[in-house]
Design a protein around this motif. Sequence first.
Motif, short mmCIF file in Angstrom:
data_model
loop_
_atom_site.label_atom_id
_atom_site.label_comp_id
_atom_site.label_asym_id
_atom_site.label_seq_id
_atom_site.Cartn_x
_atom_site.Cartn_y
_atom_site.Cartn_z
N SER A 150 16.87 -12.51 -21.44
CA SER A 150 15.44 -12.84 -21.90
C SER A 150 14.35 -12.31 -21.02
CB SER A 150 15.54 -14.10 -22.08
OG SER A 150 15.77 -14.88 -20.85
N GLY A 157 13.37 -8.71 -21.87
CA GLY A 157 13.28 -8.47 -23.16
C GLY A 157 14.25 -8.00 -24.06
N LYS A 158 15.55 -8.36 -23.57
CA LYS A 158 16.78 -8.19 -24.59
C LYS A 158 17.47 -9.52 -24.78
CE LYS A 158 17.56 -3.88 -22.09
NZ LYS A 158 17.34 -2.94 -23.03
N ASP A 189 18.68 -4.41 -27.26
CA ASP A 189 17.16 -4.71 -27.59
C ASP A 189 17.11 -5.86 -28.85
OD1 ASP A 189 16.71 -2.84 -25.80
OD2 ASP A 189 16.73 -1.02 -27.27
N LYS A 190 15.90 -6.49 -28.71
CA LYS A 190 15.62 -7.55 -29.57
C LYS A 190 15.08 -6.86 -30.91
CE LYS A 190 14.15 -11.16 -26.72
NZ LYS A 190 13.15 -12.30 -26.41
#
Length: 98
Positions: A80, A83-84, A97-98
Motif C-alpha cells: 500500500s 501504491g499497489k 497495480d491498483k
Amino acid sequence: MHNVSLALGGAWKVLLYGLLLGAGLPAVFALGMKSLSWGTSHGSTTTATAPHPVGRVVAILCFALVIAVALTGVAFIIASGMGKTISFQHVFPTFVDK
C-alpha cells in the motif's frame, strides 16, 4: 439512521480483525509454546525428558502460521505504501497495480 448502520457495519469488522489478530495470533503462539512442553516432566527438577514429537510438529505449524500472517501483514503495508495491492490469485501473494 443510515449513518448509524454504516458505522456499526465498520465497527464489527474492526472488532473481528482485532480479535483475530490482536488476541488470536498470541493465542496460537501460546499454543505452540505449550505444545513444546508436551511430554516433558514437570514434577522432577533433576531429570527432563525429550518433548513429544507430535508436540514439536504442532509447535512448528503454530509458529509457521504466526510468521506467515505477520509477513503477509508487512507485505500489505509495503504494497500500500508503493501504491499497489496484494493479489492472492496464485498460491503466493504478489504485488499488483491498483
